[in-house]
Write an enzyme that holds these catalytic residues in place. Structure first.
Site, PDB file in Angstrom:
ATOM      1  CD  GLU A   1     107.466  39.719  93.074  1.00 23.90           C
ATOM      2  OE1 GLU A   1     108.885  39.933  93.119  1.00 23.90           O
ATOM      3  OE2 GLU A   1     106.559  39.371  94.051  1.00 23.90           O
TER       4      GLU A   1
ATOM      5  CB  CYS B   1     103.329  29.780  92.749  1.00 22.82           C
ATOM      6  SG  CYS B   1     102.354  30.827  93.466  1.00 22.82           S
TER       7      CYS B   1
ATOM      8  CB  CYS C   1      95.036  41.334  94.506  1.00 22.37           C
ATOM      9  SG  CYS C   1      93.573  40.270  95.008  1.00 22.37           S
TER      10      CYS C   1
ATOM     11  CB  CYS D   1      93.373  39.116 102.096  1.00 20.67           C
ATOM     12  SG  CYS D   1      92.282  38.572 101.019  1.00 20.67           S
TER      13      CYS D   1
ATOM     14  CB  CYS E   1      97.488  39.145 101.301  1.00 26.22           C
ATOM     15  SG  CYS E   1      98.258  38.644  99.656  1.00 26.22           S
TER      16      CYS E   1
ATOM     17  N   GLY F   1      96.967  38.155  92.573  1.00 31.91           N
ATOM     18  CA  GLY F   1      95.719  38.450  91.789  1.00 31.91           C
ATOM     19  C   GLY F   1      94.533  37.238  92.646  1.00 31.91           C
TER      20      GLY F   1
ATOM     21  CG  HIS G   1      93.266  32.558 105.072  1.00 31.58           C
ATOM     22  ND1 HIS G   1      94.110  31.794 105.168  1.00 31.58           N
ATOM     23  CD2 HIS G   1      93.169  33.187 103.732  1.00 31.58           C
ATOM     24  CE1 HIS G   1      94.720  31.762 103.634  1.00 31.58           C
ATOM     25  NE2 HIS G   1      93.888  32.503 103.104  1.00 31.58           N
TER      26      HIS G   1
ATOM     27  CB  CYS H   1     101.972  32.056 100.492  1.00 38.01           C
ATOM     28  SG  CYS H   1     101.850  30.308  99.937  1.00 38.01           S
TER      29      CYS H   1
HETATM   30  N1  SAH Z   1      93.457  35.222  95.645  1.00 36.26           N
HETATM   31  C1  SAH Z   1      93.716  33.987  95.386  1.00 36.26           C
HETATM   32  C2  SAH Z   1      95.149  33.736  95.052  1.00 36.26           C
HETATM   33  C3  SAH Z   1      96.155  34.228  95.820  1.00 36.26           C
HETATM   34  S1  SAH Z   1      96.724  32.988  96.724  1.00 36.26           S
HETATM   35  C4  SAH Z   1      93.303  33.311  97.144  1.00 36.26           C
HETATM   36  O1  SAH Z   1      93.160  34.031  97.818  1.00 36.26           O
HETATM   37  O2  SAH Z   1      93.168  32.192  97.018  1.00 36.26           O
HETATM   38  C5  SAH Z   1      97.923  33.154  97.683  1.00 36.26           C
HETATM   39  C6  SAH Z   1      97.731  32.323  98.853  1.00 36.26           C
HETATM   40  O3  SAH Z   1      98.581  32.809 100.063  1.00 36.26           O
HETATM   41  C7  SAH Z   1      96.275  32.423  99.516  1.00 36.26           C
HETATM   42  O4  SAH Z   1      95.876  31.267 100.012  1.00 36.26           O
HETATM   43  C8  SAH Z   1      96.624  33.680 100.360  1.00 36.26           C
HETATM   44  O5  SAH Z   1      95.613  33.642 101.390  1.00 36.26           O
HETATM   45  C9  SAH Z   1      98.046  33.087 100.977  1.00 36.26           C
HETATM   46  N2  SAH Z   1      98.733  34.374 101.598  1.00 36.26           N
HETATM   47  C10 SAH Z   1      98.674  35.576 101.211  1.00 36.26           C
HETATM   48  N3  SAH Z   1      99.347  36.282 101.839  1.00 36.26           N
HETATM   49  C11 SAH Z   1     100.112  35.463 102.907  1.00 36.26           C
HETATM   50  C12 SAH Z   1     101.005  35.487 103.669  1.00 36.26           C
HETATM   51  N4  SAH Z   1     101.445  36.745 104.095  1.00 36.26           N
HETATM   52  N5  SAH Z   1     101.572  34.659 104.332  1.00 36.26           N
HETATM   53  C13 SAH Z   1     101.168  33.311 103.972  1.00 36.26           C
HETATM   54  N6  SAH Z   1     100.172  33.152 103.052  1.00 36.26           N
HETATM   55  C14 SAH Z   1      99.514  34.241 102.494  1.00 36.26           C
END
Ligand code: SAH
Length: 372
Positions: free
Chosen positions: A98, A111, A118, A122, A125, A171, A227, A346
Site C-alpha cells: 500500500e 508515504c 515487516c 511492534c 502496528c 516495512g 514511542h 499510520c
Molecule cells: N519501520 C519504520 C517505518 C514504518 S513507520 C518505523 O518504524 O519507523 C510507520 C510509523 O507509523 C511509525 O512511526 C510507526 O511506529 C507508526 N505506527 C505504526 N502503527 C501505528 C498505529 N497503529 N497508530 C499510529 N501510528 C502507528
C-alpha cells in the site's frame, strides 16, 4: 549485469544514475544515454521506448529486446473525503503493498512502503500482524512514486504535486538498506524527481548500525519511531529495542545529525497509547531523554485496528503531554489523522487483500487436509 538475459528483461525503473550509466556503458553506449533515460522515465513518466524520440530507432529496438520499464499495478484506489488516496499495488509475484498520498495546503506527502510486511513485530502496528514476506526491489519502491504521479496528474494537473516522500509505509526501510538507498537517490536526483533532501524522510524503528551506514551514503531527513521514553516500556512496544536500547539509539541520532552538512533535526515519532505511554511521568522522561538532541516530536494518535489491545489516548491526555514537552522547549506537533475513513492512517497499512487471499489459501489447505 547477469540479469540481462532475454528471458528476464532488465527493469530500468529500478536503476539509479550509477546503475543506469553502467547499463548503457555495458551496451557500448555513451553514459549520456543514462541521463536521457532517467529523464524519460522519472520526469516524463514514460514507459514506452517508442516514445523516446531523442534515442535512435536502432537503440530503441535493442532496448525493447532486453529491457522494460514496469511499475507495480494499481488494483485499488481508495479516495478519502479529505483528499487522501490509498493505492493497493500488486507486484509481479502477486503480493500487494500500500501507498498513501496525503495532500495538505502547501505540500503533498507520499508515504511509501519498503517491504511486504515487516519483521519487527511492534505491538501497536497492524503491518506486524502479517509478518515479513520479502524486501521490495528498487523498482517496486521508486515505482510507488512513479505510479502516484501518474495517478494524480489528471486529477490535479500538476505532475509535481508530490512534494515530500516519507518512508513510513509498510516495512523497515533500513532492513532493506541497499534498495531503499538506491530508491532515495532517484528521489533526490535532478534527473529523477529532484526532491530536496529535507523533503525525503526515512523512518526507522532504530536499526542502529544501519543508521550509521546511511549517514555515510545519503543525507536525508531522519525520523525515529521511539514511542517510549524508557527501555522497559520500549522493549515491550518495539521489540527491536532489546537489541538496540534507547541510549544507543540516541547516540546514533546524534552521530547522524553530526554528519549532516546543514542543520536538521531528528523527528521523534511517538504513538499515543492510552494509559501505556501517555502519562505525565512519560513526558518527563522523554524531556530528559531529548534534552541534548536537536529534535522535533511528532505525537501520533494511535490508529486502532481489529483485535488490538490498545486504545487511542484521549485528546486531553495528548494535549497535556504536548503542553509539557512544549513548556520544556521541545518543538512538538500532534499529527492529524488523515484518511481515517479508508484505513490509510499510520500503522494501518496491512494489505488487506493479501490477508484475505492468504486466509482463503489457509482454509483451502485445511479443507484438503480434512478431505484426505
Ligand atoms: N519501520 C519504520 C517505518 C514504518 S513507520 C518505523 O518504524 O519507523 C510507520 C510509523 O507509523 C511509525 O512511526 C510507526 O511506529 C507508526 N505506527 C505504526 N502503527 C501505528 C498505529 N497503529 N497508530 C499510529 N501510528 C502507528
Amino acid at each position: 549485469m547477469n540479469t540481462m538475459t532475454t528471458e528476464q528483461k532488465v527493469n530500468l525503473l529500478g536503476l539509479d544514475r550509477e546503475a543506469m550509466e553502467a547499463f548503457f556503458v555495458e551496451l557500448g553506449e555513451k553514459p549520456f544515454r543514462a541521463r536521457q533515460m532517467l529523464q524519460w522515465i522519472h520526469q516524463n513518466g514514460v514507459h514506452d521506448f517508442e516514445a523516446m524520440t531523442n534515442i535512435s530507432k536502432a537503440l530503441r529496438q535493442r532496448l525493447m529486446d532486453i529491457a522494460e520499464i514496469r511499475a507495480p499495478e494499481v488494483v485499488m484506489d481508495q479516495h478519502s473525503e479529505d483528499g487522501t488516496h490509498k493505492w493497493l499495488l500488486r507486484l509481479d509475484d502477486g503480493q500487494c503493498i500500500e501507498t498513501v498520498f496525503i495532500p495538505e495546503r502547501d505540500r503533498g506527502t507520499l508515504c511509501i512502503s519498503s517491504q511486504v510486511g515487516c519483521a519487527l513485530d511492534c505491538t501497536f502496528c497492524s503491518t506486524a500482524r502479517q509478518g515479513f514476506n520479502r524486501n521490495l526491489s528498487v523498482a517496486e519502491i521508486i515505482g510507488q512514486l512513479w505510479v502516484a504521479r501518474q495517478q494524480l496528474q489528471p486529477e490535479i494537473g500538476k505532475s509535481r504535486i508530490v512534494t515530500n516522500v516519507v518512508m513510513m509505509g509498510m516495512g523497515e526501510p533500513l532492513l532493506n538498506f541497499d534498495n531503499a538507498v538506491s530508491a532515495m537517490k532517484l528521489m533526490l536526483d535532478d534527473l529523477g524527481y529532484g526532491l530536496s533532501k529535507r523533503r525525503v524522510t526515512l523512518s526507522t524503528s532504530g536499526v542502529v548500525p544501519a543508521m550509521d551506514r546511511l549517514r555515510d551514503v545519503l543525507d536525508v531527513a531522519l525520523a525515529v519511531s521511539l514511542h517510549a521514553p524508557n527501555d522497559e516500556l520500549r522493549n515491550e512496544l518495539v521489540p527491536l529495542n532489546r537489541k538496540y536500547p534507547i541510549a544507543e539509539l540516541m547516540a546514533a541520532c546524534k552521530r547522524y545529525l553530526g554528519a549532516q552538512s546543514h542543520r536538521m533535526r531528528v523527528t521523534i515519532e511517538y504513538v499515543m497509547l492510552e494509559g501505556v505511554n501517555d502519562q505525565p511521568e512519560h513526558a518527563r522522561q522523554l524531556i530528559r531523554l531529548l534534552q541534548d538532541l536537536p529534535a522535533k516530536v511528532n505525537l501520533i494518535p494511535f490508529n486502532p485496528f481489529p483485535e488490538t489491545r490498545y486504545k487511542r489516548s484521549s485528546p486531553q491526555a495528548i494535549q497535556r503531554f504536548r503542553d509539557m514537552l512544549q513548556a520544556a522547549g521541545l518543538n512538538t506537533i500532534t499529527r492529524k489523522t488523515r484518511g481515517d475513513d479508508i484505513d490509510a492512517a499510520c500503522g494501518q497499512l496491512a494489505g488487506k487483500v493479501v490477508d484475505r487471499s492468504r486466509r482463503e489459501l489457509h482454509f483451502a489447505r485445511i479443507e484438503q487436509g480434512v478431505s484426505r
